[in-house]
Design a protein around this motif. Structure first.
Motif, PDB file in Angstrom:
ATOM      1  N   LEU A  87     126.009   9.766  79.669  1.00 56.33           N
ATOM      2  CA  LEU A  87     126.933   8.653  79.909  1.00 56.33           C
ATOM      3  C   LEU A  87     127.886   8.943  81.070  1.00 56.33           C
ATOM      4  CD1 LEU A  87     127.879   7.552  76.283  1.00 56.33           C
ATOM      5  CD2 LEU A  87     126.721   6.161  78.018  1.00 56.33           C
ATOM      6  N   ARG A  88     128.174  10.179  81.300  1.00 54.27           N
ATOM      7  CA  ARG A  88     129.095  10.537  82.386  1.00 54.27           C
ATOM      8  C   ARG A  88     128.528  10.182  83.759  1.00 54.27           C
ATOM      9  NH1 ARG A  88     129.850  14.357  78.426  1.00 54.27           N
ATOM     10  NH2 ARG A  88     131.996  14.627  77.779  1.00 54.27           N
ATOM     11  N   ASN A 130     119.795   2.751  86.657  1.00 53.42           N
ATOM     12  CA  ASN A 130     121.003   2.072  87.159  1.00 53.42           C
ATOM     13  C   ASN A 130     120.936   0.558  86.993  1.00 53.42           C
ATOM     14  OD1 ASN A 130     119.175   1.436  89.118  1.00 53.42           O
ATOM     15  ND2 ASN A 130     120.262   2.435  90.795  1.00 53.42           N
ATOM     16  N   THR A 131     120.000   0.064  86.198  1.00 52.31           N
ATOM     17  CA  THR A 131     119.939  -1.371  85.925  1.00 52.31           C
ATOM     18  C   THR A 131     120.147  -1.685  84.441  1.00 52.31           C
ATOM     19  OG1 THR A 131     117.536  -1.302  85.691  1.00 52.31           O
ATOM     20  CG2 THR A 131     118.414  -1.853  87.870  1.00 52.31           C
ATOM     21  N   LEU A 132     119.978  -0.720  83.583  1.00 51.46           N
ATOM     22  CA  LEU A 132     120.136  -0.916  82.147  1.00 51.46           C
ATOM     23  C   LEU A 132     121.594  -1.203  81.824  1.00 51.46           C
ATOM     24  CD1 LEU A 132     118.600  -0.642  79.392  1.00 51.46           C
ATOM     25  CD2 LEU A 132     119.444   1.714  79.345  1.00 51.46           C
ATOM     26  N   ILE A 133     121.854  -2.299  81.111  1.00 51.71           N
ATOM     27  CA  ILE A 133     123.234  -2.626  80.748  1.00 51.71           C
ATOM     28  C   ILE A 133     123.490  -2.552  79.252  1.00 51.71           C
ATOM     29  CG2 ILE A 133     123.716  -4.001  82.800  1.00 51.71           C
ATOM     30  CD1 ILE A 133     123.235  -6.500  81.067  1.00 51.71           C
ATOM     31  N   GLU A 134     122.421  -2.562  78.449  1.00 54.58           N
ATOM     32  CA  GLU A 134     122.578  -2.507  76.997  1.00 54.58           C
ATOM     33  C   GLU A 134     121.487  -1.632  76.399  1.00 54.58           C
ATOM     34  OE1 GLU A 134     122.623  -5.633  73.258  1.00 54.58           O
ATOM     35  OE2 GLU A 134     123.217  -6.323  75.244  1.00 54.58           O
ATOM     36  N   HIS A 159     115.076  12.124  75.852  1.00 57.35           N
ATOM     37  CA  HIS A 159     114.468  10.971  76.524  1.00 57.35           C
ATOM     38  C   HIS A 159     115.476   9.827  76.651  1.00 57.35           C
ATOM     39  CE1 HIS A 159     110.563  12.834  76.606  1.00 57.35           C
ATOM     40  NE2 HIS A 159     110.679  13.100  75.310  1.00 57.35           N
ATOM     41  N   PHE A 160     116.216   9.571  75.571  1.00 57.44           N
ATOM     42  CA  PHE A 160     117.256   8.541  75.634  1.00 57.44           C
ATOM     43  C   PHE A 160     118.304   8.915  76.681  1.00 57.44           C
ATOM     44  CE2 PHE A 160     116.373   7.730  70.889  1.00 57.44           C
ATOM     45  CZ  PHE A 160     115.452   6.736  71.173  1.00 57.44           C
ATOM     46  N   ALA A 161     118.684  10.186  76.704  1.00 56.32           N
ATOM     47  CA  ALA A 161     119.680  10.653  77.673  1.00 56.32           C
ATOM     48  C   ALA A 161     119.161  10.479  79.101  1.00 56.32           C
ATOM     49  CB  ALA A 161     120.027  12.116  77.409  1.00 56.32           C
ATOM     50  N   ASP A 162     117.891  10.765  79.330  1.00 52.51           N
ATOM     51  CA  ASP A 162     117.316  10.579  80.669  1.00 52.51           C
ATOM     52  C   ASP A 162     117.365   9.117  81.087  1.00 52.51           C
ATOM     53  OD1 ASP A 162     116.811  13.280  80.903  1.00 52.51           O
ATOM     54  OD2 ASP A 162     114.696  13.110  80.348  1.00 52.51           O
ATOM     55  N   VAL A 163     117.054   8.221  80.153  1.00 49.38           N
ATOM     56  CA  VAL A 163     117.118   6.786  80.453  1.00 49.38           C
ATOM     57  C   VAL A 163     118.543   6.397  80.831  1.00 49.38           C
ATOM     58  CG1 VAL A 163     116.984   4.491  79.408  1.00 49.38           C
ATOM     59  CG2 VAL A 163     115.123   6.114  79.077  1.00 49.38           C
ATOM     60  N   ILE A 164     119.503   6.860  80.056  1.00 48.35           N
ATOM     61  CA  ILE A 164     120.903   6.522  80.327  1.00 48.35           C
ATOM     62  C   ILE A 164     121.350   7.100  81.664  1.00 48.35           C
ATOM     63  CG2 ILE A 164     123.286   6.948  79.585  1.00 48.35           C
ATOM     64  CD1 ILE A 164     122.183   6.825  76.679  1.00 48.35           C
ATOM     65  N   THR A 180     126.386   1.703  84.909  1.00 52.08           N
ATOM     66  CA  THR A 180     125.974   0.323  84.639  1.00 52.08           C
ATOM     67  C   THR A 180     125.878  -0.007  83.155  1.00 52.08           C
ATOM     68  OG1 THR A 180     123.639   0.928  84.797  1.00 52.08           O
ATOM     69  CG2 THR A 180     124.703   0.109  86.797  1.00 52.08           C
ATOM     70  N   LEU A 181     125.645   0.978  82.300  1.00 54.40           N
ATOM     71  CA  LEU A 181     125.513   0.710  80.878  1.00 54.40           C
ATOM     72  C   LEU A 181     126.848   0.219  80.330  1.00 54.40           C
ATOM     73  CD1 LEU A 181     123.436   0.964  78.528  1.00 54.40           C
ATOM     74  CD2 LEU A 181     124.538   3.140  77.983  1.00 54.40           C
TER      75      LEU A 181
END
Length: 148
Positions: free
Chosen positions: A46-47, A22-26, A13-18, A51-52
């Protein structure tokens, strides 16, 4: 999302969010017991994310395989926290290589005092090679930060 002790089951789930946001920065996902399997999922995500910029993965039980995958995926991050991971020498070597190859990281929090005694020299060598970085010691951990 930190301090939930969710385990590797939430890593996807965390990986899907990342990967798809495209707006999440932190993102703070410390203390979730993700382990190597979770770290690999995060690294793969992460690849795809451009935007993170700030990621806190501290205290997630990540070991050599997880660090190896993460080290190849830090491009674009400006701040990274891997503290309190029980980092060993091979882990520090992967992370040092990632920092050396990544010119966007300006702050990296890596070691609790226990880990530092075993592997601090690896990061000290990196700091000597990369004049952007300096040490800061604060509340039981050490970090490298850019002084540009």
């Amino acid at each position: 999302m930190g301090w939930n002790l969710t385990g590797v089951g939430m890593a996807q789930h965390f990986a899907d969010v990342i990967q798809h946001n495209n707006t999440l920065i932190e993102l703070d996902i410390q203390y979730n017991d993700l382990g190597d399997e979770g770290a690999i999922l995060i690294a793969d995500a992460l690849r795809y994310n451009k935007t993170l910029s700030v990621l806190d993965l501290s205290s997630n039980g990540i070991r050599q395989q997880g660090f190896k995958h993460l080290a190849d995926a830090f491009e674009g991050l400006t701040a990274l926290d891997l503290c309190f991971s029980g980092m060993k020498l091979p882990d520090a070597q992967y992370i040092a290589k990632a920092i050396r190859n990544n010119k966007t990281l300006t702050e990296v929090r890596l070691f609790d005092e226990t880990s530092w005694r075993e592997v601090g020299w690896e990061l000290d060598r990196l700091r000597q090679q990369d004049k952007r970085l300096r040490y800061e010691r604060n509340r039981g951990y050490r970090r490298l930060i850019s002084h540009e």
